[in-house]
Motif scaffolding. Structure first.
Motif, mmCIF file in Angstrom:
data_model
loop_
_atom_site.group_PDB
_atom_site.id
_atom_site.type_symbol
_atom_site.label_atom_id
_atom_site.label_comp_id
_atom_site.label_asym_id
_atom_site.label_seq_id
_atom_site.Cartn_x
_atom_site.Cartn_y
_atom_site.Cartn_z
ATOM 1 N N THR A 225 0.818 -1.205 0.000
ATOM 2 C CA THR A 225 0.000 0.000 0.000
ATOM 3 C C THR A 225 0.856 1.261 0.000
ATOM 4 O OG1 THR A 225 -1.760 -1.155 1.211
ATOM 5 C CG2 THR A 225 -1.833 1.246 1.197
ATOM 6 N N LEU B 243 2.144 6.693 -1.510
ATOM 7 C CA LEU B 243 1.364 5.563 -2.007
ATOM 8 C C LEU B 243 2.195 4.775 -3.018
ATOM 9 C CD1 LEU B 243 -2.121 7.248 -2.435
ATOM 10 C CD2 LEU B 243 -1.559 5.417 -0.831
ATOM 11 N N THR B 244 2.167 3.454 -2.892
ATOM 12 C CA THR B 244 2.906 2.593 -3.811
ATOM 13 C C THR B 244 2.306 2.683 -5.211
ATOM 14 O OG1 THR B 244 3.597 1.069 -2.085
ATOM 15 C CG2 THR B 244 3.541 0.205 -4.317
ATOM 16 N N HIS C 227 1.907 0.800 -8.333
ATOM 17 C CA HIS C 227 2.067 -0.597 -8.730
ATOM 18 C C HIS C 227 2.499 -0.764 -10.186
ATOM 19 C CE1 HIS C 227 0.684 -2.430 -4.981
ATOM 20 N NE2 HIS C 227 -0.168 -1.423 -4.902
ATOM 21 N N GLY D 141 -0.368 -1.517 5.465
ATOM 22 C CA GLY D 141 -1.617 -1.300 4.767
ATOM 23 C C GLY D 141 -2.215 -2.556 4.183
ATOM 24 N N THR D 142 -1.384 -3.601 3.980
ATOM 25 C CA THR D 142 -1.855 -4.816 3.325
ATOM 26 C C THR D 142 -1.810 -6.035 4.237
ATOM 27 O OG1 THR D 142 -1.015 -3.936 1.232
ATOM 28 C CG2 THR D 142 -1.550 -6.279 1.291
ATOM 29 N N GLY E 38 -5.741 -1.603 4.593
ATOM 30 C CA GLY E 38 -6.539 -1.727 3.374
ATOM 31 C C GLY E 38 -7.381 -2.977 3.292
ATOM 32 N N SER F 286 -7.213 -6.996 -0.098
ATOM 33 C CA SER F 286 -6.869 -5.637 0.304
ATOM 34 C C SER F 286 -7.128 -4.660 -0.830
ATOM 35 C CB SER F 286 -5.393 -5.552 0.717
ATOM 36 O OG SER F 286 -5.008 -4.212 0.982
ATOM 37 N N GLY G 242 -5.330 -2.066 -1.101
ATOM 38 C CA GLY G 242 -4.002 -1.573 -1.438
ATOM 39 C C GLY G 242 -3.974 -0.062 -1.585
ATOM 40 N N SER G 243 -3.125 0.395 -2.492
ATOM 41 C CA SER G 243 -3.066 1.836 -2.770
ATOM 42 C C SER G 243 -3.927 2.211 -3.964
ATOM 43 C CB SER G 243 -1.613 2.248 -3.049
ATOM 44 O OG SER G 243 -1.108 1.554 -4.181
ATOM 45 N N GLY H 176 -7.523 1.731 -3.091
ATOM 46 C CA GLY H 176 -7.353 2.179 -1.716
ATOM 47 C C GLY H 176 -8.665 2.204 -0.949
ATOM 48 N N THR I 269 -12.944 -0.575 4.395
ATOM 49 C CA THR I 269 -11.728 -1.235 4.849
ATOM 50 C C THR I 269 -11.491 -0.953 6.328
ATOM 51 O OG1 THR I 269 -10.321 0.661 4.367
ATOM 52 C CG2 THR I 269 -10.709 -0.891 2.558
#
Length: 697
Positions: free
Chosen positions: A14, A34-35, A37, A292-293, A342, A359, A361-362, A365, A377
């Motif tokens: 995340t 934020l990642t 991806h 976050g994950t 997340g 999740s 994730g980002s 999100g 979440t």
């Protein structure tokens, strides 16, 4: 102390955490981004630019760079690797299908077998045979190469994993086959088991080689692109990669053995927790890292994380051993579950509230992130309960929509379970916290340990926020929150040694050991490991640790026993019998008299010297901190509305005492001090949370 600048970047599912340190441990700046991806290096570069701007430094000034990433793990879990084929010894085509010759859940009629990446139609064989002692029994049938290449071309293989019988003892056939494939098919990536995992047990060795080959093209491309991107910004120092075993290696080594990058981020967190344990004089610790994950829990004794030689990837059944793909690499042993900020909440067809492991994730999100997420979440529930204050979240870089989060909880959970948004959020919080506590208890039981007397060290973006709730469920009454906990794993990277570990199988009976042969084996292993470490550490002083994996004759599993530097006579190894029996007694209550002791594997770890940490046991005088701000929260103890004091961690000094409920905020996270806990700051800047009913100091 030097003025060297070191940069650490940890790319998670995340968030991407970035830390800039000057000297030994002066943190100049840290941030969470934020990642990204599609190209994880973009989020890493954004974080690097932020910390450089905040500290008024520039990337060309960086003299040390450590990187950890979840990309290898996620590629294996999400099945985003290359098309892989295997080549085994004739007669052993079905190693992957046979496995351990047992079902991981004996009575499950709907049992799902682990996906081991290679179907039978991409499993090929070649005629050859080595003995367990490394003698050639059947020469390599090179006349079969043309047919083998045709089969590889037909099946569309992009990478090949070669695992021949007893290649750990003599790799000549594997090396010859690799070289022949490279000559005839230069675009084909080849991994051989004698390089990746030179140990006995063909199934584990093959699985590890397959996993390494599967992610190798992806990781080679990623690492090359990552290094190129930062070089273009002026970075000239080597980039070192964090490994699952808690050490660092060069980008070149990581590209050859990407399987060693699995779980590299969580390993950094465990190193940080071990260092904090040493500083605080704690001998029994539970490390709790919630991002976050996922959430990761690790047992640490005497400031050393628990380690293992095996690891399972992508289990079909989350908590059942044998349901995943086994790999044999040096790892810091921990349990990881799909529980993070997340993690998506929902109601199943039986009307039960569920949380994770999926999740957001980002991307997209949590709903509150306003990036397209529609499913509530854990983070959405924390915002609704008042534990996350939008004004201080992520240094203001991420705007939160608390109203949308609340509406999603009411719509998705509340309407189906006849709850309002607060009731839905409270239910999500209790379920995810109990899931993490249960994972911790299970991990402790499997290791023959008890969580009760342990101190929890909590970090990660969500760790301090959930620590008191998880500790209560797990039976832990004392929590330590270190400085900069939100980027804890990245901070841990900066304290990891440059290291490389090699394990090789060489069977021997303890009382009739070939000392010359064993010493020659160690000399070769040490030389190989030192060469790898020198690429990342230069002329830095190193230390070497030798171990043997010993067992009673006929047993199936070994115990790791430290060895002296060099054995010259049988008298030198006599104490090993005592050492083995003492360790055996610890694990199984009593040794077995009269049984022969045998050694299957030998290991060497070469690492740069650890920075010794002296315990700081001073107890500053306590004084109650007077807070001027409060925030409304839903109490996690009784579910009622309460006002929690709202304090900036930067305003606290050693000795300050804060009774719960309280929210202690800092740039990347917030610590929730539950109503049944109190917090104080110790002499080295840690927040220490104590549960009232259980006392402690």
């Amino acid at each position: 102390m030097t003025n060297a600048l070191r940069l650490a970047i940890d790319i998670g599912g995340t968030f991407t955490d970035t830390v800039l340190v000057e000297g030994d441990e002066t943190i100049l700046a840290s941030t969470k981004t934020l990642t990204t991806h599609q190209n994880p290096a973009d989020g890493a570069m954004e974080g690097a630019r932020r910390v450089m701007a905040a500290s008024r430094r520039s990337l060309p000034q960086v003299t040390g760079f450590i990187h950890g990433t979840t990309l290898a793990t996620n590629a294996l879990i999400e099945r985003r690797g290359a098309v892989v084929a295997t080549i085994c010894t004739e007669g052993f085509r079905d190693i992957l299908d046979i496995g351990y010759e047992r079902r991981y859940s004996q009575y499950d009629i709907n049992l799902e077998k682990p996906d081991l990446l290679v179907p039978r139609e991409r499993s090929f064989v070649i005629r050859e045979r080595m003995s367990a002692e490394g003698k050639v029994l059947i020469p390599l049938d090179e006349a079969r190469l043309d047919n083998l290449l045709a089969e590889l071309d037909t099946c569309g293989a992009e990478v090949v994993a070669i695992c021949l019988m007893h290649a750990y003892s003599n790799p000549a056939h594997e090396q010859r086959l690799r070289d022949a494939l490279a000559e005839r098919r230069p675009d084909l990536t080849v991994s051989i088991s004698s390089d990746v995992s030179p140990e006995a047990r063909e199934f584990d060795r093959l699985c590890t080689t397959v996993a390494n080959a599967y992610i190798q093209p992806l990781m080679q491309s990623y690492l090359a692109g990552f290094a190129k991107k930062f070089a273009a910004e002026g970075v000239t120092c080597p980039i070192l990669m964090m490994t699952a075993g808690g050490g660092m290696c060069t980008v070149e080594t990581a590209a050859r053995f990407p399987i060693r990058l699995v779980e590299s981020g969580p390993a950094g967190g465990a190193i940080l927790a071990a260092r904090i344990a040493a500083q605080a004089g704690l001998d029994q610790v539970l490390s709790f890292d919630m991002g976050g994950t996922t959430a990761k829990l690790c047992l640490i004794n005497d400031a050393r994380p628990q380690t293992s030689r095996s690891f399972e990837i992508a289990r079909a059944a989350r908590f059942i051993k044998g349901s995943g793909m086994p790999v044999r690499i040096p790892v810091i042993e921990m349990i990881e579950i799909g529980a993070g900020g997340g993690s998506i909440a929902g109601v199943d067809r039986l009307g039960r509230l569920t949380v994770g492991p999926q999740s957001a994730g980002s991307e997209p999100g949590p709903v509150a992130f306003m990036r397209g997420g529609t499913e509530p979440t854990v983070t959405d529930s924390d915002i609704t309960l008042g534990y996350i204050v939008p004004d201080t979240f992520a240094e203001g870089h991420i705007q939160l929509d608390a109203i949308s989060a609340k509406a999603a909880l009411a719509r998705t959970i509340g309407e189906r379970l006849d709850l309002d948004a607060f009731g839905a959020a409270d239910g999500i919080s209790r379920i995810v916290d109990e899931s993490m506590a249960s994972a911790g208890r299970m991990h402790a039981v499997e290791s023959g340990k008890d969580l009760g007397p342990r101190t929890m060290i909590a970090f990660g973006g969500n760790g301090p926020l959930h620590a008191s709730r998880v500790a209560r469920s797990a039976g832990v009454s004392r929590i330590v929150i270190p400085p900069n906990p939100g980027v804890g794993s990245a901070v841990g990277f900066l304290f990891a040694p440059v290291s490389f570990e090699i394990v090789r199988s060489h069977y021997s009976l303890l009382n009739s050991m070939d000392l010359d042969g064993v010493n020659a084996l160690f000399d070769a292993m040490i030389s190989e490991a030192e060469e790898v470490v020198a690429k990342g550490a230069g002329d830095a002083q190193t230390q070497t640790r030798r171990t043997a994996f010993m067992r009673y004759h006929g047993q199936g599993h070994e115990i790791e026993i430290p060895l002296p530097d060099r054995a010259g006579t049988l008298e030198d190894i006599a104490p090993l019998t005592t050492a083995f029996e003492e360790e055996y007694r610890k694990q199984f209550s009593r040794p077995v008299p009269g049984m022969q002791i045998e050694i299957l594997n030998w290991a060497v770890r070469v690492a740069t010297l650890d920075n010794t940490v002296a315990p700081v046991l001073d107890a500053p005088e306590r004084n109650v901190f007077t807070a001027t701000e409060t925030r409304p929260i839903t109490c996690d103890v009784d579910g009622t509305a309460k006002n929690a004091v709202f304090i900036a961690r930067a305003d606290l000094k050693p000795g300050d005492h804060v009774p719960g409920p309280a929210l202690i905020h800092e740039p990347q996270t917030t610590t929730l001090v539950s109503a049944d806990f109190s917090a104080h700051m110790d002499a080295i800047g840690n927040l220490v949370l104590i549960q009232h009913q259980k006392g402690g100091a």
